[in-house]
Design an enzyme around this catalytic site. Structure first.
Site, PDB file in Angstrom:
ATOM      1  CB  THR A  70       4.508  -1.638  -5.070  1.00 40.81           C
ATOM      2  OG1 THR A  70       3.242  -2.278  -4.815  1.00 40.81           O
ATOM      3  CG2 THR A  70       5.241  -1.437  -3.754  1.00 40.81           C
TER       4      THR A  70
ATOM      5  CE  LYS B  71      -3.480  -0.453  -0.548  1.00 38.18           C
ATOM      6  NZ  LYS B  71      -4.069  -0.787  -1.878  1.00 38.18           N
TER       7      LYS B  71
END
Length: 309
Positions: A69, A66
């Protein structure tokens, strides 16, 4: 020495591993001969394009969950000299995958040309106790990309993803305050909080890799203005500057930047950028207070600061 011992262990795994599993998914985009791009979809039986091969990654996006990425990987995929693995392989953090050996891992990489670098991303690597040693055993000079955002906001985003996943699977859900607080105190054992202790996890990586081998992307800055952060990544990876402002446009409906490349426009999946729940102000303050000292320690470790509350 640690990398040497892990390398020996990996060699044993390769020797005794079962034959590589068939590829379950395709990788990336259609081949563009003019740009010699190899991010293409095809089944495992298809012959490789002339001059291309599957190689272990030259760079790995190790996290954080989160943190952005997927956005980082999609944006790097704009670059003609980057070939990205489209799925999270979980080779270095899941024992059952690591036991299959390096050849199994390499076979899950996209075809790439000699002028390209291969990039894999699995956000779970950053918080894995075993991933640093295992990656070091594969290639002690691999370049690591770590994208981070405000750790308190990351906790809330982590909760939000799990919340919607449980809803979709018709499972019971809890208010975030019920997970953040136990018996009147902050529940520091909550996994989402544990993942935001960046200093704890960074120490593990710095035992295996020098800081110069880890480039930290400011995830909050990437959301606001992608290009400057991506230009820093290009320099870190020794890539020629190919990503430009024309590759991005702000989607007013979604509220974040989308990608324009190869004559196509694409945005991240609708599961990205979901609105966060309102969090009780007192509980949020407890969370931020707890994370503050961890943030300061992290800043000292990486020799830079971030604009986190």
């Amino acid at each position: 020495m640690a990398c040497f011992l892990a390398s020996a262990f990996l060699l044993v795994l390769q020797t005794h591993a079962a034959p590589p599993d068939p590829l379950q998914v395709g990788f990336g985009l259609a081949l563009d001969p003019q740009r010699q791009r190899s991010n293409f979809s095809g089944d495992v039986a298809s012959p490789p394009p002339p001059g291309a091969s599957k190689r272990a990654p030259h760079s790995i996006i190790i996290g954080v969950r989160k943190g952005g990425t997927r956005a980082l990987l999609e944006m790097l995929d704009i670059h003609p000299e980057v070939a990205v693995a489209a799925t999270e392989v979980h080779f270095f953090d899941w024992d059952e995958n690591y036991a299959k050996g390096l050849e199994w891992y390499r076979d899950l990489m996209p075809y790439s040309y000699p002028n390209q670098i291969t990039v894999e991303k699995t956000p779970g690597y950053f918080t894995s106790a075993l991933a640093p040693e295992r990656i070091c055993a594969m290639n002690s000079s691999v370049k690591l990309l770590l994208i981070l955002r405000d750790p308190a906001e990351r906790v809330i985003s982590d909760y939000t993803q799990v919340y919607f996943n449980r809803l979709e699977n018709h499972k019971p859900v809890q208010a975030i305050e019920n997970l953040l607080v136990r018996n009147g105190a902050l529940n520091v054992r909550y996994k989402a909080i544990q993942r935001s202790l960046y200093d704890v996890h960074m120490r593990n990586w710095l035992r295996r890799f020098p800081l110069e081998q880890v480039h930290i992307v400011d995830g909050d800055a990437l959301i606001r203005d992608p290009l400057p952060e991506l230009q820093k990544v290009e320099r870190f990876l020794n890539l020629p500057p190919r990503i430009a402002s024309t590759n991005f446009y702000f989607n007013q409906t979604k509220g974040f930047y989308c990608i324009r490349s190869d004559g196509r426009e694409r945005c991240l999946h609708e599961s990205k950028g979901r609105p966060h729940p309102a969090v009780n102000a007192t509980v949020l303050q407890q969370l931020r207070s707890y994370l503050r000292e961890h943030n300061r320690t992290f800043f000292r470790l990486v020799k830079r600061t971030f604009d986190w509350q």
